[in-house]
Design a protein around this motif. Sequence first.
Motif, PDB file in Angstrom:
ATOM      1  N   GLN A 164       0.831  -1.210   0.000  1.00  0.00           N
ATOM      2  CA  GLN A 164       0.000   0.000   0.000  1.00  0.00           C
ATOM      3  C   GLN A 164       0.864   1.257   0.000  1.00  0.00           C
ATOM      4  O   GLN A 164       0.610   2.200  -0.762  1.00  0.00           O
ATOM      5  CB  GLN A 164      -0.917  -0.009   1.221  1.00  0.00           C
ATOM      6  CG  GLN A 164      -1.781   1.223   1.357  1.00  0.00           C
ATOM      7  CD  GLN A 164      -2.663   1.163   2.591  1.00  0.00           C
ATOM      8  OE1 GLN A 164      -3.878   1.222   2.498  1.00  0.00           O
ATOM      9  NE2 GLN A 164      -2.062   1.053   3.768  1.00  0.00           N
ATOM     10  N   GLU A 165       1.892   1.279   0.836  1.00  0.00           N
ATOM     11  CA  GLU A 165       2.775   2.438   0.888  1.00  0.00           C
ATOM     12  C   GLU A 165       3.542   2.600  -0.424  1.00  0.00           C
ATOM     13  O   GLU A 165       3.731   3.713  -0.907  1.00  0.00           O
ATOM     14  CB  GLU A 165       3.734   2.309   2.068  1.00  0.00           C
ATOM     15  CG  GLU A 165       3.038   2.396   3.417  1.00  0.00           C
ATOM     16  CD  GLU A 165       4.009   2.475   4.571  1.00  0.00           C
ATOM     17  OE1 GLU A 165       5.234   2.539   4.325  1.00  0.00           O
ATOM     18  OE2 GLU A 165       3.540   2.469   5.729  1.00  0.00           O
ATOM     19  N   SER A 166       3.984   1.484  -0.997  1.00  0.00           N
ATOM     20  CA  SER A 166       4.685   1.543  -2.282  1.00  0.00           C
ATOM     21  C   SER A 166       3.772   2.087  -3.381  1.00  0.00           C
ATOM     22  O   SER A 166       4.192   2.887  -4.225  1.00  0.00           O
ATOM     23  CB  SER A 166       5.180   0.145  -2.657  1.00  0.00           C
ATOM     24  OG  SER A 166       5.792   0.140  -3.928  1.00  0.00           O
ATOM     25  N   PHE A 167       2.510   1.677  -3.349  1.00  0.00           N
ATOM     26  CA  PHE A 167       1.542   2.157  -4.336  1.00  0.00           C
ATOM     27  C   PHE A 167       1.334   3.663  -4.226  1.00  0.00           C
ATOM     28  O   PHE A 167       1.321   4.381  -5.233  1.00  0.00           O
ATOM     29  CB  PHE A 167       0.211   1.427  -4.146  1.00  0.00           C
ATOM     30  CG  PHE A 167      -0.889   1.905  -5.046  1.00  0.00           C
ATOM     31  CD1 PHE A 167      -0.978   1.453  -6.347  1.00  0.00           C
ATOM     32  CD2 PHE A 167      -1.828   2.819  -4.600  1.00  0.00           C
ATOM     33  CE1 PHE A 167      -1.985   1.903  -7.190  1.00  0.00           C
ATOM     34  CE2 PHE A 167      -2.839   3.276  -5.421  1.00  0.00           C
ATOM     35  CZ  PHE A 167      -2.916   2.811  -6.732  1.00  0.00           C
ATOM     36  N   ILE A 168       1.198   4.151  -2.998  1.00  0.00           N
ATOM     37  CA  ILE A 168       0.992   5.588  -2.797  1.00  0.00           C
ATOM     38  C   ILE A 168       2.222   6.380  -3.231  1.00  0.00           C
ATOM     39  O   ILE A 168       2.107   7.446  -3.848  1.00  0.00           O
ATOM     40  CB  ILE A 168       0.652   5.870  -1.327  1.00  0.00           C
ATOM     41  CG1 ILE A 168      -0.691   5.225  -0.979  1.00  0.00           C
ATOM     42  CG2 ILE A 168       0.593   7.370  -1.049  1.00  0.00           C
ATOM     43  CD1 ILE A 168      -1.013   5.244   0.492  1.00  0.00           C
ATOM     44  N   LEU A 169       3.408   5.870  -2.904  1.00  0.00           N
ATOM     45  CA  LEU A 169       4.635   6.540  -3.336  1.00  0.00           C
ATOM     46  C   LEU A 169       4.714   6.621  -4.851  1.00  0.00           C
ATOM     47  O   LEU A 169       5.143   7.630  -5.414  1.00  0.00           O
ATOM     48  CB  LEU A 169       5.845   5.806  -2.774  1.00  0.00           C
ATOM     49  CG  LEU A 169       6.128   5.997  -1.286  1.00  0.00           C
ATOM     50  CD1 LEU A 169       7.215   5.031  -0.822  1.00  0.00           C
ATOM     51  CD2 LEU A 169       6.538   7.424  -0.986  1.00  0.00           C
ATOM     52  N   SER A 170       4.299   5.553  -5.535  1.00  0.00           N
ATOM     53  CA  SER A 170       4.298   5.559  -6.998  1.00  0.00           C
ATOM     54  C   SER A 170       3.327   6.595  -7.538  1.00  0.00           C
ATOM     55  O   SER A 170       3.612   7.290  -8.517  1.00  0.00           O
ATOM     56  CB  SER A 170       3.941   4.167  -7.523  1.00  0.00           C
ATOM     57  OG  SER A 170       4.920   3.225  -7.176  1.00  0.00           O
ATOM     58  N   CYS A 171       2.159   6.712  -6.902  1.00  0.00           N
ATOM     59  CA  CYS A 171       1.189   7.727  -7.325  1.00  0.00           C
ATOM     60  C   CYS A 171       1.743   9.126  -7.111  1.00  0.00           C
ATOM     61  O   CYS A 171       1.610  10.006  -7.970  1.00  0.00           O
ATOM     62  CB  CYS A 171      -0.115   7.566  -6.546  1.00  0.00           C
ATOM     63  SG  CYS A 171      -1.074   6.103  -6.954  1.00  0.00           S
ATOM     64  N   TYR A 172       2.362   9.334  -5.962  1.00  0.00           N
ATOM     65  CA  TYR A 172       2.886  10.661  -5.627  1.00  0.00           C
ATOM     66  C   TYR A 172       4.008  11.065  -6.574  1.00  0.00           C
ATOM     67  O   TYR A 172       4.078  12.211  -7.033  1.00  0.00           O
ATOM     68  CB  TYR A 172       3.377  10.661  -4.188  1.00  0.00           C
ATOM     69  CG  TYR A 172       3.924  12.003  -3.733  1.00  0.00           C
ATOM     70  CD1 TYR A 172       3.075  13.064  -3.431  1.00  0.00           C
ATOM     71  CD2 TYR A 172       5.294  12.207  -3.621  1.00  0.00           C
ATOM     72  CE1 TYR A 172       3.576  14.291  -3.024  1.00  0.00           C
ATOM     73  CE2 TYR A 172       5.800  13.429  -3.209  1.00  0.00           C
ATOM     74  CZ  TYR A 172       4.936  14.462  -2.911  1.00  0.00           C
ATOM     75  OH  TYR A 172       5.441  15.672  -2.514  1.00  0.00           O
ATOM     76  N   ASN A 173       4.888  10.117  -6.877  1.00  0.00           N
ATOM     77  CA  ASN A 173       6.035  10.413  -7.734  1.00  0.00           C
ATOM     78  C   ASN A 173       5.738  10.244  -9.218  1.00  0.00           C
ATOM     79  O   ASN A 173       6.541  10.652 -10.062  1.00  0.00           O
ATOM     80  CB  ASN A 173       7.216   9.509  -7.364  1.00  0.00           C
ATOM     81  CG  ASN A 173       7.726   9.770  -5.962  1.00  0.00           C
ATOM     82  OD1 ASN A 173       7.804  10.915  -5.535  1.00  0.00           O
ATOM     83  ND2 ASN A 173       8.056   8.717  -5.229  1.00  0.00           N
ATOM     84  N   GLY A 174       4.585   9.633  -9.551  1.00  0.00           N
ATOM     85  CA  GLY A 174       4.251   9.403 -10.946  1.00  0.00           C
ATOM     86  C   GLY A 174       5.115   8.361 -11.606  1.00  0.00           C
ATOM     87  O   GLY A 174       5.313   8.391 -12.818  1.00  0.00           O
ATOM     88  N   ASN A 175       5.631   7.416 -10.835  1.00  0.00           N
ATOM     89  CA  ASN A 175       6.539   6.414 -11.389  1.00  0.00           C
ATOM     90  C   ASN A 175       5.818   5.484 -12.356  1.00  0.00           C
ATOM     91  O   ASN A 175       4.798   4.889 -12.030  1.00  0.00           O
ATOM     92  CB  ASN A 175       7.141   5.567 -10.268  1.00  0.00           C
ATOM     93  CG  ASN A 175       8.041   6.382  -9.372  1.00  0.00           C
ATOM     94  OD1 ASN A 175       8.471   7.470  -9.736  1.00  0.00           O
ATOM     95  ND2 ASN A 175       8.335   5.859  -8.192  1.00  0.00           N
ATOM     96  N   GLY A 176       6.373   5.359 -13.545  1.00  0.00           N
ATOM     97  CA  GLY A 176       5.872   4.392 -14.504  1.00  0.00           C
ATOM     98  C   GLY A 176       4.556   4.759 -15.148  1.00  0.00           C
ATOM     99  O   GLY A 176       3.962   3.946 -15.839  1.00  0.00           O
ATOM    100  N   HIS A 177       4.069   5.988 -14.951  1.00  0.00           N
ATOM    101  CA  HIS A 177       2.791   6.378 -15.531  1.00  0.00           C
ATOM    102  C   HIS A 177       2.909   7.775 -16.134  1.00  0.00           C
ATOM    103  O   HIS A 177       3.537   8.658 -15.567  1.00  0.00           O
ATOM    104  CB  HIS A 177       1.688   6.388 -14.469  1.00  0.00           C
ATOM    105  CG  HIS A 177       1.509   5.067 -13.793  1.00  0.00           C
ATOM    106  ND1 HIS A 177       0.760   4.053 -14.319  1.00  0.00           N
ATOM    107  CD2 HIS A 177       2.011   4.596 -12.616  1.00  0.00           C
ATOM    108  CE1 HIS A 177       0.780   3.017 -13.507  1.00  0.00           C
ATOM    109  NE2 HIS A 177       1.539   3.319 -12.464  1.00  0.00           N
ATOM    110  N   THR A 178       2.293   7.943 -17.266  1.00  0.00           N
ATOM    111  CA  THR A 178       2.286   9.256 -17.915  1.00  0.00           C
ATOM    112  C   THR A 178       0.886   9.527 -18.436  1.00  0.00           C
ATOM    113  O   THR A 178       0.042   8.630 -18.531  1.00  0.00           O
ATOM    114  CB  THR A 178       3.279   9.317 -19.092  1.00  0.00           C
ATOM    115  OG1 THR A 178       2.957   8.275 -20.031  1.00  0.00           O
ATOM    116  CG2 THR A 178       4.712   9.130 -18.616  1.00  0.00           C
TER     117      THR A 178
END
Length: 251
Positions: A38-52
């Motif tokens: 869950q924390e990893s998912f939120i960090l990815s959303c916050y940083n925009g990792n792997g998504h454009t």
Amino acid sequence: MTCDEFSREFDILYNNITSNQAPSLNSYEKSVFLTNAQESFILSCYNGNGHTGFEGTEAFTSYLSHLTVTNKFNSTDVVTIEVPITNDYQSFGINFNNDVWFIVYESATVIPNGKDTCYPNGKEVSVLPITYDTLDRAKKDPFRKPNERKVLRVSRDSTTGTSLRGVELLCSKGDTFKSYLVKYVKKPNPIVLTNLDTEYSGMRLTVESVNVKTECSLPESTHRAILLEAVQLAKLAFTATNNVQTQNENS
């Protein structure tokens, strides 16, 4: 997805991905992997990792909105800082709650020179976050130091002697501090699949200090991604442990 559904689907996916070669995981272990995912998912959303792209941005904003909190601190909330970071400016200490994770917006309201007739109720100014090592350069640069348009902010521990997070706001001398507005992403509650004290009596198990059954607080649309991430984390942990055991046997 409820905790029970998380648990059952975790078992199905984990057994499939490890071809039933890995030992089963108990509720506590699954709770740890789900919380980390869950924390990893939120960090990815916050940083925009792997998504454009626009759709990704809109989705992430929607996800984070469930964890976004706005607080306003007034002059009565200011705490005393015994040793200010600098005596060149006025220092105002603010203590946060322990759920603050990322600050996404902040502003301060001050009365320039303490008696500015143009802004009798205060003027809203920008808050510029800086680090300790850049503060000295900011003091020497007239365009970076605090003025009637901005306040500087450095992070620091809470002044209460606890592990709470705090900030120190730096204003020009003579300014009157009125308020500090901050919008932040809070740390999510852990995902705990069962009442740990009941299922593991006497072991005092907790997940981030929580020992009672706790559902995922993020929207349903995120649950599948969190579950898949948790299963992958569990697989990596099993693979790493298995590799160490193999090396020990061969040595």
